[in-house]
Design an enzyme around this catalytic site. Structure first.
Site, PDB file in Angstrom:
ATOM      1  N   GLU A  23       0.832  -1.205   0.000  1.00 47.03           N
ATOM      2  CA  GLU A  23       0.000   0.000   0.000  1.00 47.03           C
ATOM      3  C   GLU A  23       0.865   1.253   0.000  1.00 47.03           C
ATOM      4  OE1 GLU A  23      -1.401   1.631   3.822  1.00 47.03           O
ATOM      5  OE2 GLU A  23      -1.359  -0.448   4.505  1.00 47.03           O
ATOM      6  N   LYS A 158      -5.178  -3.188  15.751  1.00 48.78           N
ATOM      7  CA  LYS A 158      -4.802  -2.519  16.999  1.00 48.78           C
ATOM      8  C   LYS A 158      -5.887  -2.709  18.049  1.00 48.78           C
ATOM      9  CE  LYS A 158      -2.078   0.983  14.607  1.00 48.78           C
ATOM     10  NZ  LYS A 158      -1.937   2.403  14.225  1.00 48.78           N
TER      11      LYS A 158
END
Length: 315
Positions: A23, A158
């Site tokens: 990305e 996360k």
């Protein structure tokens, strides 16, 4: 509108070689210049050193590119946030307006699949946000995994997100979730999340077999391969995780909920850790690139063996 594929990427794909998509959001929005350029070049080098071709994805002047040269990487790094953060929903607008886009997980997966790249490496994916049952704040990464057959190598999600609900959502989307050399889903900065995974893989070859089966069965959904942060970086990861838990308690005390909680959490964790999260982030991205390249090579070898067998049987 065509997609520009770098010559070395096109050549590798034509020969069933190993290719890894990367990305560009992490370059433009993840860290400052010149650290972002250095990291991007190091990640690409890791992919190359382990036998695969890197294919960083971005939209340049309205044209999607899969595979960037050094000058294009430098342009992304210097431009930074001038490049629009581009998820799947933003692609048409950025292209139509002749804009510049740094692709997120969902957009990178889209372009990887469009040109035939089966493996994509990132740091971590998005997920269901805390209180998502009320706000409906769910990352498009999850729905993309549900409809785009690309294997995503990441360090999980996360812990500022709702990990159990994220895994439930992935199950609903029909996404194969595998953990690399562990039975537990990693939580980005730490090796454990308290959530078990339905599938464990212990080698690049095992990963390659799952990707190959997914493709041949035409399941139409993606695969998430969750790789724990390297043990020698886990100590700093625990410090960051402690900061996350402190910030969560502060958010609860201040009654910060819904869409406001994520920006509050990110800012507080940055303050509490003095920026050490950046180095841990870079370390796990590099580790994911290593594992991703190994998987890409294993998949290429598997495909070549199948092609050779078919050729011999045809004779």
């Amino acid at each position: 509108m065509s997609v520009v594929v770098a010559p070395e990427v096109a050549a590798a794909l034509a020969s069933c070689g190993a290719v890894v998509a990367l990305e560009s959001t992490i370059i433009c929005h993840g860290m400052p210049y010149p650290k972002n350029l250095q990291t991007a070049m190091e990640v690409e080098a890791i992919v190359r050193d382990n036998g695969a071709i890197p294919a960083t994805v971005a939209i340049l002047d309205g044209v999607p590119h899969v595979g960037l040269n050094s000058e294009q990487l430098k342009r992304l790094a210097i431009s930074g946030r001038q490049f629009q953060k581009t998820a799947r929903r933003d692609i048409a607008h950025v292209v139509a307006s002749g804009g510049n886009g740094a692709t997120t997980v969902s957009a990178t997966m889209f372009f990887a699949y469009k040109v035939g790249i089966p493996i994509f490496v990132t740091g971590g994916i998005g997920g269901v946000h805390r209180h998502g049952e009320h706000t409906m704040d769910v990352s498009s990464d999850l729905t993309e995994l549900g409809k785009t057959p690309v294997a995503v190598v990441s360090a999980g999600v996360k812990s500022i997100l709702d990990i159990p609900r994220t895994l439930e959502y992935l199950e609903t989307q029909g996404v194969t979730v595998a953990a690399y050399r562990t039975n537990e889903f990693p939580a980005f900065f730490t090796e454990i999340s308290g959530c078990q995974v339905p599938c464990r893989v212990d080698s690049p070859e095992e990963c390659a077999k799952i990707i190959y089966a997914n493709k041949n069965l035409h399941l139409g959904s993606g695969i998430l391969i969750a790789v724990p942060i390297p043990k020698h970086h886990a100590a700093s990861g625990k410090i960051i995780e402690s900061a996350i838990q402190t910030a969560l308690k502060e958010a609860e005390d201040k009654r910060i909920i819904g869409n406001a909680i994520t920006p509050f959490m990110l800012e507080r964790v940055k303050e509490l850790t003095g920026g050490s999260s950046l180095e841990a982030n870079i370390a796990l991205v590099k580790n994911n690139a290593l594992i991703g390249a190994n998987i890409a090579v294993a998949l290429s070898n598997l495909q070549q063996r199948k092609i050779n067998r078919m050729g011999r049987s045809a004779l």
